[in-house]
Design an enzyme around this catalytic site. Structure first.
Site, short mmCIF file in Angstrom:
data_model
loop_
_atom_site.label_atom_id
_atom_site.label_comp_id
_atom_site.label_asym_id
_atom_site.label_seq_id
_atom_site.Cartn_x
_atom_site.Cartn_y
_atom_site.Cartn_z
N ASP A 77 1.00 -1.54 -0.08
CA ASP A 77 -0.05 -0.01 0.04
C ASP A 77 1.32 1.27 0.06
OD1 ASP A 77 -1.61 -2.03 0.34
OD2 ASP A 77 -2.74 -0.67 1.83
N LYS A 119 -6.66 3.81 -3.17
CA LYS A 119 -6.89 3.28 -2.04
C LYS A 119 -7.71 5.16 -1.66
CE LYS A 119 -5.02 2.18 2.62
NZ LYS A 119 -3.94 1.05 2.87
N LYS A 168 -9.97 0.23 -2.58
CA LYS A 168 -9.63 0.53 -0.87
C LYS A 168 -10.77 1.66 -0.46
CE LYS A 168 -7.10 -1.01 3.03
NZ LYS A 168 -5.07 -1.34 3.27
#
Length: 257
Positions: A102, A166, A198
């Site tokens: 991430d 995300k 996300k």
């Protein structure tokens, strides 16, 4: 979503959950607890999301063939580390057993108009995230604020090779919002690419999760949200999921992330 009852939504959310501990005081004991919690009586979460320094411990605890993926964060949370530092961080995390990276994009540079910095960072990290490693890019939408900037960041990340976009680090004042999710999910549709979404930070209850799942279903269809296309990043959501699945009261206070 086809599933509309709270229990069905809870089961769906469980399968999409990146159970997260990115707290400043996280320690090895907390990682042991997290790995244990991720294996629930109702099935496993999609992943755990942890600091890079705990990846090797988590891999040892979960084992090499666990259904629970290990996600970790790089360039986190500031988004302004040098590219070489972030690449080295990523390579070490993968060597330690991370399945998913991430990455915080250099969002401050993007706000200042430097799109090239975003492309360079994502491209460099993408180059060392060989399949099956998944690359999620954190846009930090609460700091981008502007709709057009969020949309632009989404398209930059997608075109630079992100597997997921995300919303947030969970470390700023405004994290996941339905407005940002709408922009990002539409950007994925516009791109025509097989990219996931996300929502991270602020999704605390099954009712919250249902709103995001319904939005995804409206934009992408009722069967789109599966672990390869949709995740929730949260620390407190699991407690509410379990409460609903056990038939207890939903919506009790939980962790901030």
């Amino acid at each position: 979503m086809n599933e509309t009852t709270p229990r069905l939504v809870a089961a769906k959310a469980l399968s999409l959950l990146d159970l997260t501990d990115l707290s400043d005081n996280c320690d090895p004991a907390a990682i042991e607890t997290l790995c244990r919690q991720a294996n629930t009586a109702f099935g496993p979460t999609a992943a755990i999301c942890i600091w890079p320094r705990f990846v090797s411990q988590a891999r040892a605890l979960l084992g090499p063939d666990s259904r629970i993926r290990i996600a970790t964060v790089v360039n986190f949370p500031s988004g302004d580390l040098p590219v070489d530092t972030v690449v080295a961080e990523t390579e070490q995390a993968i060597a330690d057993g991370a399945d998913e990276i991430d990455l915080v994009i250099p969002y401050k540079a993007l706000v200042a108009g430097d799109e090239a910095a975003v492309r360079a960072m994502i491209g460099a990290v993408r180059a060392v995230c060989k399949p099956p490693v998944v690359l999620k890019t954190i846009l930090e939408t609460g700091e981008l604020k502007d709709r057009d900037l969020i949309r632009n960041a989404s398209h930059l990340a997608i075109s630079s090779g992100a597997d997921f976009i995300k919303t947030s680090t969970g470390k700023v004042a405004v994290n996941a919002t339905l407005e940002a999710a709408d922009i990002m999910l539409n950007a994925i549709r516009e791109s025509g690419r097989n990219v996931g979404f996300k929502a991270a930070g602020g999704v605390r209850t099954v009712a919250d999760a249902s709103l995001y799942l319904n939005l995804a279903a409206t934009i992408h269809g009722p069967d789109w949200a599966i672990p390869s296309t949709f995740r929730f990043g949260a620390s407190g959501l699991l407690g509410d999921i379990i409460a609903v699945l056990e038939g207890r009261e939903s919506g009790s206070p939980s962790a901030a992330y």
